[in-house]
Write a protein that holds these residues in place. Structure first.
Motif, PDB file in Angstrom:
ATOM      1  N   VAL A 121       5.899  55.765   0.904  1.00 35.51           N
ATOM      2  CA  VAL A 121       4.884  55.715  -0.157  1.00 35.51           C
ATOM      3  C   VAL A 121       5.339  54.749  -1.257  1.00 35.51           C
ATOM      4  N   ALA A 122       6.592  54.882  -1.688  1.00 39.80           N
ATOM      5  CA  ALA A 122       7.102  53.992  -2.742  1.00 39.80           C
ATOM      6  C   ALA A 122       7.067  52.538  -2.256  1.00 39.80           C
ATOM      7  N   LYS A 123       7.487  52.330  -1.008  1.00 41.91           N
ATOM      8  CA  LYS A 123       7.520  50.964  -0.453  1.00 41.91           C
ATOM      9  C   LYS A 123       6.112  50.360  -0.406  1.00 41.91           C
ATOM     10  N   GLU A 124       5.137  51.154  -0.004  1.00 43.84           N
ATOM     11  CA  GLU A 124       3.766  50.661   0.099  1.00 43.84           C
ATOM     12  C   GLU A 124       3.181  50.353  -1.283  1.00 43.84           C
ATOM     13  N   MET A 125       3.468  51.223  -2.251  1.00 43.27           N
ATOM     14  CA  MET A 125       2.945  50.966  -3.605  1.00 43.27           C
ATOM     15  C   MET A 125       3.531  49.668  -4.157  1.00 43.27           C
ATOM     16  N   VAL A 126       4.818  49.470  -3.937  1.00 45.69           N
ATOM     17  CA  VAL A 126       5.473  48.247  -4.438  1.00 45.69           C
ATOM     18  C   VAL A 126       4.920  47.023  -3.690  1.00 45.69           C
ATOM     19  N   ARG A 127       4.740  47.151  -2.400  1.00 46.37           N
ATOM     20  CA  ARG A 127       4.260  46.013  -1.583  1.00 46.37           C
ATOM     21  C   ARG A 127       2.901  45.504  -2.058  1.00 46.37           C
ATOM     22  N   VAL A 128       1.991  46.405  -2.405  1.00 47.01           N
ATOM     23  CA  VAL A 128       0.631  45.942  -2.753  1.00 47.01           C
ATOM     24  C   VAL A 128       0.489  45.576  -4.237  1.00 47.01           C
ATOM     25  N   THR A 129       1.554  45.792  -5.020  1.00 47.01           N
ATOM     26  CA  THR A 129       1.513  45.419  -6.444  1.00 47.01           C
ATOM     27  C   THR A 129       1.846  43.933  -6.586  1.00 47.01           C
ATOM     28  N   ARG A 130       1.036  43.216  -7.344  1.00 50.44           N
ATOM     29  CA  ARG A 130       1.319  41.778  -7.494  1.00 50.44           C
ATOM     30  C   ARG A 130       2.508  41.583  -8.448  1.00 50.44           C
ATOM     31  N   ASP A 176      15.523  61.684 -10.648  1.00 54.90           N
ATOM     32  CA  ASP A 176      16.507  61.063  -9.740  1.00 54.90           C
ATOM     33  C   ASP A 176      15.884  60.718  -8.386  1.00 54.90           C
ATOM     34  N   ASP A 177      15.012  61.593  -7.895  1.00 59.74           N
ATOM     35  CA  ASP A 177      14.353  61.325  -6.610  1.00 59.74           C
ATOM     36  C   ASP A 177      13.429  60.112  -6.722  1.00 59.74           C
ATOM     37  N   VAL A 178      12.716  60.042  -7.843  1.00 63.67           N
ATOM     38  CA  VAL A 178      11.783  58.923  -8.039  1.00 63.67           C
ATOM     39  C   VAL A 178      12.562  57.600  -8.085  1.00 63.67           C
ATOM     40  N   VAL A 179      13.678  57.607  -8.816  1.00 64.88           N
ATOM     41  CA  VAL A 179      14.503  56.388  -8.917  1.00 64.88           C
ATOM     42  C   VAL A 179      15.027  56.005  -7.535  1.00 64.88           C
ATOM     43  N   GLU A 180      15.481  56.989  -6.774  1.00 70.25           N
ATOM     44  CA  GLU A 180      16.024  56.706  -5.435  1.00 70.25           C
ATOM     45  C   GLU A 180      14.951  56.050  -4.549  1.00 70.25           C
ATOM     46  N   ARG A 181      13.723  56.557  -4.642  1.00 72.51           N
ATOM     47  CA  ARG A 181      12.645  56.043  -3.780  1.00 72.51           C
ATOM     48  C   ARG A 181      12.233  54.618  -4.168  1.00 72.51           C
ATOM     49  N   PHE A 182      12.121  54.371  -5.474  1.00 73.37           N
ATOM     50  CA  PHE A 182      11.684  53.024  -5.876  1.00 73.37           C
ATOM     51  C   PHE A 182      12.821  52.002  -5.760  1.00 73.37           C
ATOM     52  N   THR A 183      14.057  52.419  -5.993  1.00 72.03           N
ATOM     53  CA  THR A 183      15.145  51.441  -5.821  1.00 72.03           C
ATOM     54  C   THR A 183      15.291  51.090  -4.334  1.00 72.03           C
ATOM     55  N   ALA A 184      15.040  52.087  -3.457  1.00 71.54           N
ATOM     56  CA  ALA A 184      15.075  51.796  -2.012  1.00 71.54           C
ATOM     57  C   ALA A 184      13.974  50.800  -1.636  1.00 71.54           C
ATOM     58  N   ALA A 185      12.903  50.770  -2.460  1.00 72.48           N
ATOM     59  CA  ALA A 185      11.807  49.818  -2.210  1.00 72.48           C
ATOM     60  C   ALA A 185      12.066  48.480  -2.901  1.00 72.48           C
ATOM     61  N   GLY A 186      13.258  48.332  -3.494  1.00 74.12           N
ATOM     62  CA  GLY A 186      13.652  47.047  -4.062  1.00 74.12           C
ATOM     63  C   GLY A 186      13.417  46.891  -5.554  1.00 74.12           C
ATOM     64  N   VAL A 187      13.074  47.980  -6.249  1.00 72.12           N
ATOM     65  CA  VAL A 187      12.810  47.877  -7.689  1.00 72.12           C
ATOM     66  C   VAL A 187      14.101  48.205  -8.460  1.00 72.12           C
ATOM     67  N   PRO A 188      14.524  47.349  -9.391  1.00 72.05           N
ATOM     68  CA  PRO A 188      15.702  47.684 -10.192  1.00 72.05           C
ATOM     69  C   PRO A 188      15.457  48.961 -11.015  1.00 72.05           C
ATOM     70  N   ALA A 189      16.498  49.774 -11.161  1.00 75.06           N
ATOM     71  CA  ALA A 189      16.335  51.072 -11.831  1.00 75.06           C
ATOM     72  C   ALA A 189      15.813  50.921 -13.261  1.00 75.06           C
TER      73      ALA A 189
END
Ligand code: SAM
Length: 270
Positions: A121-130, A176-189
């Motif tokens: 879910v985190a990866k998909e949200m990041v992918r479609v964000t410009r 902490d879970d949210v940070v783990e999911r978005f950093t795994a999707a390539g977003v800096p903390a």
């Protein structure tokens, strides 16, 4: 049948959403939406946030796994004459119909948190964000003393244990879970921020009547009552929920309901 889809197509979430419209509008008014902005509302239901966003002139796509809610959203858009708002079926864990970098803003208020596979879910949200865009999530917080966390906690106590490997949606309310999911999707903390916010459930009659709406129309509560019935415990569950809703009601008008519920607001700028 996908159990995630079946849960949300059970009942009629529009009946619960009706008690959440004011807060949806207020939240949207705060998002800095400008005409022409491209917005994805993920797990949009029948458009509690998508509709006010479109009224501000944004070009809004609502995506939801429940076909009945997509249809209800499209009816609301049509009734309001909003040609810049449409709803389609989709799964937040796999947005295969949507291109990379296609939205300025992703909004997901108590929506994507309910999809399985939170890392996807985190990866998909990041992918479609410009690039330069933003993701805003509203997530209920586990063990919070306010309404929704308590409904879900009470419901769980009457329901069979979830299948092995099940990740609770409420983990989206743990920073902490949210940070783990978005950093795994390539977003800096440091591009992920948090705030506590409040939604208010309002209903024109007493709290017990709002409990009746949840019992008849809200999938997770319906499932809890089904499980309680199998164990002869429906009265117990009913009494517990009515006591909870009464205790949380702070409406100044007797005979009506106004219940605040705290949530975690997550803002991500990938
Ligand atoms: C609590 S409701 C909130 C709806 C809406 N955001 C609102 O504020 O009224 C949760 C929504 O998430 C949707 N949902 C659950 N799992 C989903 C998934 N995997 N993909 C997309 N939507 C999903 C449900 O169908 C439901 O409409």
């Amino acid at each position: 049948m996908n159990p995630n889809k079946a849960l949300w197509e059970k009942g009629d979430f529009t009946r619960i959403a009706a008690s959440m419209r004011d807060s949806g509008e207020k939240l949207v008014a705060d998002l800095g939406i400008t005409p022409g902005m491209k917005i994805l509302d993920l797990g949009c239901g029948d458009g509690t946030t998508a509709l006010p966003a479109a009224k501000l002139g944004a070009d809004v796509l609502g995506v939801d796994i429940a076909s009945n809610l997509v249809a209800a959203g499209n009816r609301r858009a049509q009734d309001e004459g909003l040609t810049n708002l449409r709803f389609q079926e989709g799964d937040a864990s796999n947005l295969e119909d949507l291109s990379d970098d296609s939205f300025d803003l992703i909004v997901s208020i108590f929506g994507a948190m309910f999809a399985p596979k939170p890392f996807d879910v985190a990866k998909e949200m990041v992918r479609v964000t410009r690039p330069g865009g933003r993701i805003v999530m509203g997530n209920w917080i586990p063990n919070d003393p306010t309404l929704v966390a308590q409904i879900l906690k009470t419901s769980a106590a009457y329901s069979p244990p979830p299948p092995e490997g099940f990740v609770s949606p409420m983990t989206w309310g743990v920073e902490d879970d949210v940070v783990e999911r978005f950093t795994a999707a390539g977003v800096p903390a440091d591009k992920i921020s948090f705030a506590r916010d409040t939604y208010r459930f309002t209903f024109p009659s007493p709290p017990a009547d709002l409990v009746a709406e949840f019992r008849s129309y809200y999938g997770p509560t319906m499932n809890a009552f089904d499980a309680a019935e199998a164990n002869g415990r429906t009265d117990e569950l009913q009494d517990e929920l009515v006591a909870l809703f009464n205790a949380q009601n702070d409406s100044p008008n007797p005979g009506t309901t106004s219940i605040p519920a705290t949530f975690l607001r997550v803002t991500v700028t990938p």
